[in-house]
Design a protein around this motif. Structure first.
Motif, short mmCIF file in Angstrom:
data_model
loop_
_atom_site.label_atom_id
_atom_site.label_comp_id
_atom_site.label_asym_id
_atom_site.label_seq_id
_atom_site.Cartn_x
_atom_site.Cartn_y
_atom_site.Cartn_z
N LEU A 15 0.86 -1.18 0.00
CA LEU A 15 0.00 0.00 0.00
C LEU A 15 0.90 1.23 0.00
O LEU A 15 1.67 1.45 0.93
N VAL A 16 0.79 2.01 -1.04
CA VAL A 16 1.67 3.16 -1.23
C VAL A 16 0.87 4.45 -1.03
O VAL A 16 -0.06 4.73 -1.79
N GLY A 17 1.21 5.21 -0.01
CA GLY A 17 0.59 6.50 0.22
C GLY A 17 -0.77 6.46 0.92
O GLY A 17 -1.48 7.45 0.94
N PHE A 18 -1.14 5.34 1.50
CA PHE A 18 -2.42 5.25 2.21
C PHE A 18 -2.31 5.96 3.55
O PHE A 18 -1.35 5.76 4.29
N THR A 19 -3.32 6.79 3.87
CA THR A 19 -3.31 7.52 5.14
C THR A 19 -4.40 7.05 6.09
O THR A 19 -4.36 7.36 7.27
N PHE A 20 -5.39 6.35 5.57
CA PHE A 20 -6.55 5.92 6.35
C PHE A 20 -7.22 7.12 7.01
O PHE A 20 -7.59 7.10 8.18
N LYS A 21 -7.38 8.18 6.23
CA LYS A 21 -8.05 9.40 6.66
C LYS A 21 -8.90 9.90 5.51
O LYS A 21 -8.63 9.60 4.36
N GLY A 22 -9.88 10.72 5.83
CA GLY A 22 -10.71 11.32 4.78
C GLY A 22 -12.16 11.40 5.19
O GLY A 22 -12.48 11.75 6.32
N PHE A 23 -13.04 11.03 4.28
CA PHE A 23 -14.48 11.10 4.47
C PHE A 23 -14.91 10.47 5.80
O PHE A 23 -14.55 9.33 6.10
N ALA A 24 -15.65 11.22 6.60
CA ALA A 24 -16.03 10.77 7.94
C ALA A 24 -16.97 9.56 7.92
O ALA A 24 -17.13 8.90 8.95
N GLY A 25 -17.56 9.25 6.79
CA GLY A 25 -18.47 8.10 6.70
C GLY A 25 -17.78 6.75 6.67
O GLY A 25 -18.43 5.72 6.77
N HIS A 26 -16.46 6.74 6.52
CA HIS A 26 -15.72 5.48 6.50
C HIS A 26 -15.20 5.16 7.90
O HIS A 26 -14.89 6.06 8.67
N ASN A 27 -15.09 3.88 8.19
CA ASN A 27 -14.52 3.45 9.47
C ASN A 27 -13.03 3.22 9.26
O ASN A 27 -12.58 2.10 9.04
N TRP A 28 -12.27 4.30 9.29
CA TRP A 28 -10.84 4.24 8.99
C TRP A 28 -10.09 3.32 9.94
O TRP A 28 -9.17 2.61 9.53
N SER A 29 -10.46 3.32 11.21
CA SER A 29 -9.74 2.47 12.17
C SER A 29 -9.96 1.00 11.85
O SER A 29 -9.03 0.20 11.97
N ALA A 30 -11.16 0.60 11.44
CA ALA A 30 -11.42 -0.80 11.08
C ALA A 30 -10.65 -1.18 9.82
O ALA A 30 -10.10 -2.28 9.73
N GLU A 31 -10.61 -0.27 8.84
CA GLU A 31 -9.87 -0.54 7.61
C GLU A 31 -8.37 -0.67 7.89
O GLU A 31 -7.72 -1.59 7.40
N ARG A 32 -7.83 0.24 8.67
CA ARG A 32 -6.41 0.21 9.03
C ARG A 32 -6.08 -1.08 9.79
O ARG A 32 -5.11 -1.77 9.48
N LYS A 33 -6.91 -1.41 10.77
CA LYS A 33 -6.70 -2.62 11.58
C LYS A 33 -6.68 -3.86 10.70
O LYS A 33 -5.82 -4.72 10.83
N TRP A 34 -7.62 -3.97 9.77
CA TRP A 34 -7.69 -5.13 8.88
C TRP A 34 -6.40 -5.24 8.05
O TRP A 34 -5.85 -6.32 7.91
N CYS A 35 -5.94 -4.13 7.53
CA CYS A 35 -4.72 -4.13 6.71
C CYS A 35 -3.50 -4.52 7.52
O CYS A 35 -2.66 -5.30 7.07
N TYR A 36 -3.37 -4.00 8.74
CA TYR A 36 -2.22 -4.33 9.58
C TYR A 36 -2.22 -5.80 9.99
O TYR A 36 -1.16 -6.40 10.16
N GLU A 37 -3.40 -6.39 10.13
CA GLU A 37 -3.49 -7.79 10.56
C GLU A 37 -3.34 -8.78 9.41
O GLU A 37 -3.11 -9.96 9.65
N LYS A 38 -3.49 -8.33 8.20
CA LYS A 38 -3.41 -9.21 7.04
C LYS A 38 -1.94 -9.51 6.73
O LYS A 38 -1.15 -8.59 6.54
N GLU A 39 -1.59 -10.77 6.65
CA GLU A 39 -0.19 -11.17 6.48
C GLU A 39 0.44 -10.74 5.16
O GLU A 39 1.64 -10.51 5.11
N ASN A 40 -0.34 -10.63 4.10
CA ASN A 40 0.27 -10.32 2.81
C ASN A 40 0.20 -8.84 2.44
O ASN A 40 0.42 -8.48 1.30
N ILE A 41 -0.09 -7.98 3.41
CA ILE A 41 -0.15 -6.53 3.15
C ILE A 41 1.02 -5.84 3.85
O ILE A 41 1.28 -6.08 5.04
N VAL A 42 1.69 -4.96 3.09
CA VAL A 42 2.78 -4.15 3.64
C VAL A 42 2.44 -2.69 3.34
O VAL A 42 2.19 -2.33 2.20
N ILE A 43 2.40 -1.86 4.36
CA ILE A 43 2.08 -0.44 4.20
C ILE A 43 3.39 0.35 4.13
O ILE A 43 4.20 0.28 5.05
N ILE A 44 3.59 1.05 3.00
CA ILE A 44 4.82 1.85 2.84
C ILE A 44 4.49 3.29 2.50
O ILE A 44 3.45 3.61 2.02
#
Length: 171
Positions: free
Chosen positions: A142-171
């Motif tokens: 994931l390149v340049g993802f901030t997990f911020k923006g539109f208040a209608g999204h659950n950014w913390s749930a999206e971020r948590k899912w990405c961090y817990e997924k073994e094949n995802i690397v956030i750079i």
């Protein structure tokens, strides 16, 4: 020894977010290999086009007025593979006579939302979710993802899912 060879030839995915402040271009370039695929989302700011020198294997467009007018693509994106991301895509495609077979991938956000959170998931997360699950043996960067923006999204749930997924690397 065989496992190392398999790992070296494995295709990975770089999903580029539209973050004009992202500045780790050199780091991304060092991670990228010729067989890897680059996925871009929606309209791309000039600074984001510079990441991996504009290479685009998949360009995923959101079903919205910025990309489509009455079901018709507003602008040719100049890439062979256009993906489509959105909510209620079958209903939308029926209403505007859009051939969903023309797009690859077709990412229905309703299905993902039900699995992750009660709030709407973001377009970027939908794309990440799709590629991570469709290609579980590949690394999804994931390149340049901030997990911020539109208040209608659950950014913390999206971020948590990405961090817990073994094949995802956030750079």
């Amino acid at each position: 020894m065989e496992k190392i060879r398999d790992k070296r030839t494995r295709m990975n995915f770089f999903i580029i977010a539209n973050n004009p402040k992202y500045n780790k271009h050199d780091y991304v370039q060092k991670k990228y290999r010729k067989q890897d695929k680059v996925v871009r989302i929606n309209a791309i700011p000039k600074t984001c086009k510079e990441i991996l020198k504009g290479k685009t294997d998949y360009h995923c467009l959101r079903k919205c007025k910025n990309n489509f007018s009455k079901g018709q693509l507003i602008k040719d994106r100049g890439t062979k593979t256009l993906g489509l991301v959105g909510y209620s895509l079958k209903q939308w495609s029926t209403q505007w006579s859009v051939d969903l077979n023309r797009y690859n991938p077709v990412i229905e956000l309703n299905n993902i939302q039900k699995k992750i959170t009660e709030r709407k998931v973001s377009t970027g997360f939908g794309v990440v979710y799709y590629f991570s699950n469709q290609y579980p043996n590949s690394t999804v960067y994931l390149v340049g993802f901030t997990f911020k923006g539109f208040a209608g999204h659950n950014w913390s749930a999206e971020r948590k899912w990405c961090y817990e997924k073994e094949n995802i690397v956030i750079i």
